[in-house]
Scaffold this active site. Structure first.
Site, PDB file in Angstrom:
ATOM      1  N   GLU A 138       0.808  -1.224   0.000  1.00  0.00           N
ATOM      2  CA  GLU A 138       0.000   0.000   0.000  1.00  0.00           C
ATOM      3  C   GLU A 138       0.845   1.279   0.000  1.00  0.00           C
ATOM      4  OE1 GLU A 138      -2.992  -0.268   3.073  1.00  0.00           O
ATOM      5  OE2 GLU A 138      -4.210  -1.578   1.803  1.00  0.00           O
TER       6      GLU A 138
ATOM      7  N   GLU B  90      -6.691  -7.764  -0.853  1.00  0.00           N
ATOM      8  CA  GLU B  90      -7.073  -7.814   0.561  1.00  0.00           C
ATOM      9  C   GLU B  90      -8.513  -7.335   0.718  1.00  0.00           C
ATOM     10  OE1 GLU B  90      -4.800  -5.346   3.203  1.00  0.00           O
ATOM     11  OE2 GLU B  90      -2.889  -5.964   2.336  1.00  0.00           O
TER      12      GLU B  90
END
Ligand code: GAL
Length: 665
Positions: A150, A308
């Site tokens: 991320e 995710e």
């Protein structure tokens, strides 16, 4: 390049076995087999274990785990652990610790504790990634690389000394000459004229507003620096294993404001996205759909990976509402409906310690005698039934303009109203389209949009001249464009286009705006047919005609909704934010453009076609019957001959297996 293995839909998630003793690790693999897990991401935060001291690599523990997974037929998405630089490294190079906009250097103890521009961090990254790549280049379990975690969240901009050096370099490379920078930043304002490059500072905390053009460039620079850190790793991995795809997981396409994903997408072999529900919002499945559509769009329509999401509650929102029975299944299948070829979670087994111990996992603290686990096993079986979905595409007739640079610029300081936000408008249009059962793609305003019947531009504040021309050509050639207020106002340097607003769009819209009239908080303004909020403005027609007028407020008697027939198409304009009635207005535009959509269905039914599969996801509390559906309902194996009924909270995926013209019967 989508990973070749596992076949079908990938199922699994982040796996952090280093938090568990060997017997639990062995049980994990058995449970993965029970649930049908076929892909796990390993090593995301394991730098300290992989390299316990500078240059001393320790992969033995990881070899053992990867071999065990491989023996069980489970493929590995191997991560580079650069989102968690180890304590020894940070202690030796305290200058890598990022500095916030107000000048505070963060401490060690969280993650993403190194600035992407810091030379020591880049050098350590390159060494580790090469060692990791060389060690695992021939391991048959490793099917792809997962770089970092991320980018942009939580570390977006950094204001350290290394950022300053890199920033000045970036400016020199971008502008070449200081005169061009002075011009682009409008430095005659507040006497900011620069005569030497080294006078230019970071746009850090200030007692007043910092030059918006400087801040906009700093947002571009910061994002580019993270990308450089990614590219450094990708190039090493691609050199060592040219056959393996490399990716990084986006921190939620719709949520990570600091990353321009149109730019990132060019550097990734496969798009990977994370999505977490805004737990308290009852209709949070609409945000999920938007995130998935944006992931597919930045992937250029190719299948992407849901890297995710959560099996149940997260632990970082104010109230972490747990997913109700059936919700994880609806969420997972909605991502697949919208183009994902994987359903992956953070994380396989919920942690006992650390910051995320109250975050759900596929295996909860309660263990396998739990609803959560039973649903995980059932979902695995569902996904095996959907293996044939893999690789198929979602087609959309409607596109929504999404430009991160415009998003950044729109939300800088000192705009006409704090209520003008990009997400406020995009969400409003997206939700209305979702409830109309219209599937949308997102597009950059400079993209080829000729294939769409309708293009919606919600608050496209920053619009380069060339993008405006693109929209103009689109309409002339027969496209239908719907623009909302505060669009086409500034160019790429946040400089207002010449003349009356909206400078870049006056011609295509056939109007100009004489004056903005932002509304008070909670104030509404009457329009013929609906109340408006946030915004009113004085529109002067110049070719367009009024479709609805303001009937109250500062612009009573003047146009609120307009339409300009231009060439073979039409350009519509909306000068306020409808409190209610946006669906009806959109409906007019969709009808005018000939966008067909199912009628009479509840607006809690999600309906998406992916290739020959029709996904029907019932978010409502009542069963829904949809007519005109023929094929095999794959999840329960039943036949649909003309209609399908989806129970409350359930999902049906119908494969249209009737032979089509020209195909063998
Ligand atoms: C994501 C992150 C994961 C985990 C998860 C919890 O943003 O990538 O590592 O922290 O959030 O919801």
């Amino acid at each position: 390049m989508y990973p070749e293995r596992p076949a079908g839909i990938a199922y699994g998630g982040d796996y952090n076995p280093e938090q568990w003793p060997r017997e639990v690790q062995e049980e994990d693999v058995a449970l993965m087999r029970e649930a049908g897990v076929n892909l796990v991401s390993l090593g995301l935060f394991s730098w300290a274990l992989m390299e316990p001291a500078e240059g001393r690599y320790a992969f033995g523990w990881l070899d053992e785990i990867i071999d065990r997974l491989h023996a069980a037929g489970i493929a590995v998405d191997l991560a580079t652990p650069t989102a968690a630089p180890p304590a020894w490294f940070v202690a030796g190079h305290p200058d890598v610790l990022p500095v916030t906009r107000d000048g505070i250097r963060i401490g060690f103890g969280g993650r993403q504790s190194a600035c992407s521009s810091a030379p020591a961090f880049r050098a350590a990254t390159a060494r580790l990634v090469r060692a990791l790549g060389e060690h695992y280049r021939d391991h048959p379990a490793v099917v792809m690389w997962h770089v970092h975690n991320e980018y942009g969240a939580p570390l977006g901009e950094c204001y350290c000394e290394h950022s300053l050096v890199a920033w000045r370099d970036w400016l020199r490379r971008t502008y070449l000459d200081l005169g061009a920078l002075n011009e682009a930043w409008g430095t005659t304002f507040w006497g900011q004229h620069y005569t030497e490059w080294h006078q230019i500072d970071l746009p850090g905390f200030n007692h007043t507003v910092v030059n918006p053009a400087q801040r906009l460039d700093f947002a571009r620079f910061s994002d580019a620096e993270h990308r450089e850190h990614y590219i450094l790793q990708r190039d090493i991995l691609s050199e060592l294993t040219p056959g393996l795809p490399v990716t990084t997981n986006f921190a939620g396409t719709v949520n990570c404001k600091s990353a321009d994903l149109w730019q990132w997408a060019r550097e990734l072999d496969v798009i990977a996205n994370d999505h977490y529900l805004k737990a308290e919002r009852p209709d949070n499945h609409i945000d999920l759909a938007m995130s998935a559509d944006l992931a597919r769009s930045v992937a250029g329509g190719e299948p992407w990976m849901l890297m995710e999401h959560s099996a149940g509650a997260v632990n970082w929102q104010p109230r972490n509402i747990a997913k109700r029975p059936g919700e994880m299944r609806r969420n997972s299948l909605a991502h697949v409906a919208r183009g994902s070829d994987s359903v992956l979670f953070f994380q396989f087994r919920a942690s006992r310690f650390g910051a995320e111990k109250f975050h759900s996992g596929m295996v909860p603290h309660a263990g396998t005698s739990s609803r959560q686990w039973r649903e995980v096993v059932e979902l695995g079986a569902d996904l095996r039934r959907l293996a044939g979905v893999r690789g198929s595409r979602v087609e959309a007739e409607v596109a929504v303009v999404w430009d991160w640079e415009s998003y950044w610029a729109l939300e800088l300081d000192w705009r006409p109203s704090v209520d003008l936000t990009f997400r406020e408008r995009v969400d409003a249009f997206y939700e209305a389209l979702w409830r109309e059962h219209v599937t949308v793609d997102f597009v950059h305003p400079s993209a080829d949009i000729s294939g769409y019947r309708v293009v919606v531009a919600p608050s496209a504040y920053l619009l380069a001249e060339s993008s405006a021309k693109n929209l103009h050509r689109y309409v002339e050639a027969g496209g239908h464009l719907l623009v909302s207020y505060f669009s086409g106002i500034v160019d790429e340097h946040d400089t207002i286009h010449p003349g009356a607003h909206p400078g870049a769009l006056r011609e295509v819209l056939g109007l100009s705006v004489e004056e903005f009239h932002p509304l008070r908080e909670h104030e509404t303004v009457a329009v013929d047919g609906f109340p408006g909020k946030i915004w009113s403005e004085r529109v002067n027609l110049a070719g367009a005609r009024s479709v609805r007028d303001f009937t109250g407020g500062p612009d009573a008697g003047h146009p609120a909704v307009t339409r300009h027939d231009l060439g073979a198409g039409s350009a519509w304009y909306l000068a306020t934010a409808p409190v209610t009635g946006l669906r009806e207005l959109l409906g007019e535009v969709l009808d005018h453009a000939g966008v067909t959509r199912p009628r009479g269905l509840p607006d809690t039914l999600e309906l998406v076609r992916r290739g020959r599969h029709l996904f029907l996801i019932n978010h409502g509390g009542e069963p829904v019957t949809v007519a005109g559906v023929t094929g095999t309902a794959l999840l329960d194996g039943t036949r649909c001959d003309g209609s399908v009924t989806v129970a409350a909270g359930a999902v049906s995926v119908v494969l249209d297996d009737t032979p089509h013209q020209g195909e063998p019967g």
